[in-house]
Design an enzyme around this catalytic site. Structure first.
Site, mmCIF file in Angstrom:
data_model
loop_
_atom_site.group_PDB
_atom_site.id
_atom_site.type_symbol
_atom_site.label_atom_id
_atom_site.label_comp_id
_atom_site.label_asym_id
_atom_site.label_seq_id
_atom_site.Cartn_x
_atom_site.Cartn_y
_atom_site.Cartn_z
ATOM 1 N N ASP A 31 5.318 -5.260 5.960
ATOM 2 C CA ASP A 31 5.819 -6.601 6.282
ATOM 3 C C ASP A 31 5.797 -7.546 5.085
ATOM 4 O OD1 ASP A 31 3.071 -6.799 6.215
ATOM 5 O OD2 ASP A 31 2.843 -7.527 8.265
ATOM 6 N N GLY A 38 0.829 -1.205 0.000
ATOM 7 C CA GLY A 38 0.000 0.000 0.000
ATOM 8 C C GLY A 38 0.860 1.250 0.000
ATOM 9 N N ARG A 56 -5.670 -1.817 10.059
ATOM 10 C CA ARG A 56 -5.701 -3.290 10.049
ATOM 11 C C ARG A 56 -5.931 -3.803 11.475
ATOM 12 N NH1 ARG A 56 -1.000 -5.885 6.484
ATOM 13 N NH2 ARG A 56 0.306 -4.796 7.982
ATOM 14 N N ASP A 75 -0.200 2.451 8.818
ATOM 15 C CA ASP A 75 -0.718 1.711 9.974
ATOM 16 C C ASP A 75 0.214 1.746 11.185
ATOM 17 O OD1 ASP A 75 -2.839 1.047 8.348
ATOM 18 O OD2 ASP A 75 -2.048 -0.922 7.832
ATOM 19 N N THR A 84 4.182 2.601 5.686
ATOM 20 C CA THR A 84 2.777 2.213 5.862
ATOM 21 C C THR A 84 2.129 3.162 6.854
ATOM 22 O OG1 THR A 84 1.293 0.547 6.823
ATOM 23 C CG2 THR A 84 3.565 0.466 7.528
ATOM 24 N N ARG A 109 0.866 -5.628 -6.429
ATOM 25 C CA ARG A 109 1.012 -6.944 -5.815
ATOM 26 C C ARG A 109 1.572 -7.904 -6.862
ATOM 27 N NH1 ARG A 109 -0.072 -5.344 -0.538
ATOM 28 N NH2 ARG A 109 -1.921 -4.029 -0.535
ATOM 29 N N ASP A 165 2.413 -0.364 12.035
ATOM 30 C CA ASP A 165 2.341 -1.681 12.675
ATOM 31 C C ASP A 165 3.590 -2.528 12.430
ATOM 32 O OD1 ASP A 165 1.929 -2.039 9.985
ATOM 33 O OD2 ASP A 165 0.220 -3.383 10.188
#
Length: 328
Positions: free
Chosen positions: A107, A15, A176, A132, A130, A76, A134
């Site tokens: 990741d 993303g 997420r 996020d 990212t 992707r 995370d």
């Protein structure tokens, strides 16, 4: 500084996030500073397999530090998940005489890089990109700060409408399975309640909290919900539950979606991308590989890719306590 690198490739994958272009610029200009050629790899691993490369210079990355998204595009790649696909990618890199890779992503990107290095011994360095936040091994990922500012601005506008109509708004934000965005914007925007995956509030406690807010004189409320929150199946189920049990509220849902990923990166993200880009290139020059560049205690630090992938970013417990006090 010892250097066997004559040509370094840079790519973005997964993303998109604000700050990716600033990282591409930083990698390119650090290469130029050290007289290393830089090659942009378009469309992530898919472009690597197809040899979709473009030489980058200090001049042709001008004017991108302020742009969101990624000029190298992202995609992707199912083929890269196969040994045959990775072999094609390796052969394309060698044909272009690329000696090392800087990969900006999350990741999934790092997992691909780690496998690629294990199979071919190809030097790789990761930069976490990212919204996020995370990824283990860094307090901030590229795009996270920008996303926070974007979401706070939107919630401020939603609050104007909530106040005008005595409404309760559920605002779903990205993340997420991590609640970093929800927790920080919830505190920053003064939300009446914050729902995150790391803390299961429960439906009854949510109702109690909303009833306390109503009893204290609040005529409208904002509840920030992380998309991975487990209280209900989704944010619309939460809306229905509250409407059934608190008929005095008009309830609305606002799912912010991909607007959180876009926009011009904040100053923080631009500076962070620049620091990370310099460190990634100079680490490859020193013969370092299989590491992710992160920010820890405001210092640039390296974390093994395997740890970055397998480790879990931790939610800020102190901020959870602050949010409990602020929603009183």
């Amino acid at each position: 500084m010892p250097n066997k690198m004559k040509k370094i490739g840079v790519m973005t994958s997964g993303g998109d996030s604000p700050g990716m272009n600033a990282a591409i610029r930083a990698v390119t200009r650090t290469c130029a500073y050290h007289n290393i050629e830089c090659v942009g790899i378009y469309r992530g691993y898919e472009g690597m397999i197809e040899g979709d490369f473009k030489d980058l210079t200090a001049r042709n990355v001008k004017g991108i530090i302020n742009k969101g998204g990624t000029i190298l595009k992202s995609a992707r790649s199912k083929e890269f998940r196969t040994p045959e696909g990775r072999k094609k990618a390796y052969e394309a890199l060698k044909a272009k005489e690329i000696d090392g890779l800087v990969l900006v992503g999350g990741d999934g990107t790092f997992t691909g890089a780690l496998i690629f290095n294990q199979e071919f011994g190809f030097p790789v360095m990761g930069i976490p990109g990212t919204i996020d936040n995370d990824i283990y091994g860094t307090s901030h990922t590229l795009g996270y700060d920008t996303a926070l500012n974007t979401v706070v601005e939107v919630i401020d506008k939603i609050r104007d409408t909530a106040s005008s109509h005595n409404r309760l708004f559920f605002v779903e934000v990205m993340g997420r399975d991590a609640g970093h965005i929800a927790l920080n914007v919830g505190v920053g925007a003064g939300a009446e309640e914050i729902l995150i995956p790391e803390e299961n509030l429960g439906l009854e406690r949510l109702l109690e909290s909303l009833r306390r807010s109503k009893a204290s004189g609040k005529s409208s409320s904002i509840v920030v919900v992380a998309e991975g929150d487990k209280i209900g199946k989704n944010v619309f189920e939460l809306k229905d539950y509250v409407e059934e049990n608190m008929t005095e509220y008009e309830v609305r849902v606002s799912v912010l979606g991909h607007m959180q990923r876009g926009g011009s990166p904040s100053c923080f993200d631009r500076v962070l991308a620049s620091r990370m880009g310099v460190k990634a290139v100079e680490s490859l020059m020193e013969g370092i590989s299989n590491q992710m560049v992160g920010l820890l205690n405001d210092k640039i630090a390296l974390t093994p890719l395997e740890k970055a992938i397998k480790g879990q970013s931790k939610i800020n417990k102190e901020l959870i306590r602050v949010s409990d006090i602020m929603t009183t």
